[in-house]
Design a protein around this motif. Sequence first.
Motif, short mmCIF file in Angstrom:
data_model
loop_
_atom_site.label_atom_id
_atom_site.label_comp_id
_atom_site.label_asym_id
_atom_site.label_seq_id
_atom_site.Cartn_x
_atom_site.Cartn_y
_atom_site.Cartn_z
N ARG A 118 21.44 96.79 15.65
CA ARG A 118 21.03 96.71 14.29
C ARG A 118 22.38 96.69 13.06
O ARG A 118 22.44 96.09 12.21
N MET A 119 23.23 97.46 13.43
CA MET A 119 24.42 97.75 12.66
C MET A 119 25.39 96.43 12.74
O MET A 119 25.89 95.98 11.65
N ARG A 120 25.48 95.85 13.74
CA ARG A 120 26.17 94.61 13.89
C ARG A 120 25.87 93.51 13.27
O ARG A 120 26.38 92.63 12.76
N GLU A 121 24.43 93.46 13.07
CA GLU A 121 23.87 92.37 12.05
C GLU A 121 24.44 92.26 10.70
O GLU A 121 24.37 91.19 10.13
N PHE A 122 24.95 93.46 10.13
CA PHE A 122 25.50 93.26 8.97
C PHE A 122 26.70 92.26 8.73
O PHE A 122 26.99 91.66 7.71
N ARG A 123 27.33 91.91 10.01
CA ARG A 123 28.43 90.98 10.02
C ARG A 123 28.29 89.53 9.60
O ARG A 123 28.90 88.79 9.36
N SER A 124 26.78 89.47 9.87
CA SER A 124 26.45 88.07 9.62
C SER A 124 25.72 87.98 8.28
O SER A 124 25.61 86.78 7.76
N ALA A 125 25.70 89.06 7.42
CA ALA A 125 25.16 88.62 6.09
C ALA A 125 26.08 88.15 5.19
O ALA A 125 27.39 88.53 5.09
#
Length: 237
Positions: A118-125
């Motif tokens: 879930r934390m890695r998903e921030f990179r795609s925002a």
Amino acid sequence: MPIEEPSWNCPVVALDGPSASGKSTLARALAKALGWFYLGSGDWYRALTWAALRKGVNPSSPQALLDTFSSIQVLGHPDGSVDVDGRILDAELRAPQIDQAVCDVADHGVVREALNSRMREFRSAPEVKGIVADGRDAGSVIFPDACLKVFIDAGVDARASRRLAQVEAAGVDTTIADVRRALEERDSRDAARGASAPRPSSDGKVLDNSNLTVEEATGRLLSWVRPLLKEDPTTLS
Ligand code: DC
């Protein structure tokens, strides 16, 4: 987003280190200076712990924790604040019950994996230009391709004095000896987490933050990050 994607799409600086080494303060200050997103991974563990305790879930049960995580909506904000189902959590995350239970939550590998993805998903925002992440394994496990990994260390006396000041500011009556004992217990618990135990990265730097002011330490970090950003035109705006 898979972690194999090129790091320069959204550069990450990872600051890891033991409890009370000052890494969160420095990560916040660095994120502010760079105009990047601050991601405090410890607060994500705390937010899940808060939600689990609220639902009466046993923090020793990994499946119940995973079910809790899928039943709530956790959002991170650029300043690092975390909200669960629309409620921004702040002082709640520092409550003594959370301090006690969060170590159990963080001990489960499957729970760690769920939080890490879930934390890695921030990179795609699209609005996230870069991330400063802190924790125990931000550089080793969560973002192994971070453009800069720094282990923020400090002697146990400096860490105990800092933590005592925080705890006293929160109105709790305690002693330096108790604070030091609690830190040492937490260190042993952290050290037992294999690949996620806090340790300097072989491809990273170490910053001894025992005697530095926030300005001095942030200045040092900026002097390491800025040349890296100049190497990649996509991060210059
Ligand atoms: O840094 P902190 O005290 O807020 O962290 C809360 C807990 O979460 C602590 O028990 C360590 C754990 N943690 C972890 O295991 N891995 C991380 N990346 C961040 C925190």
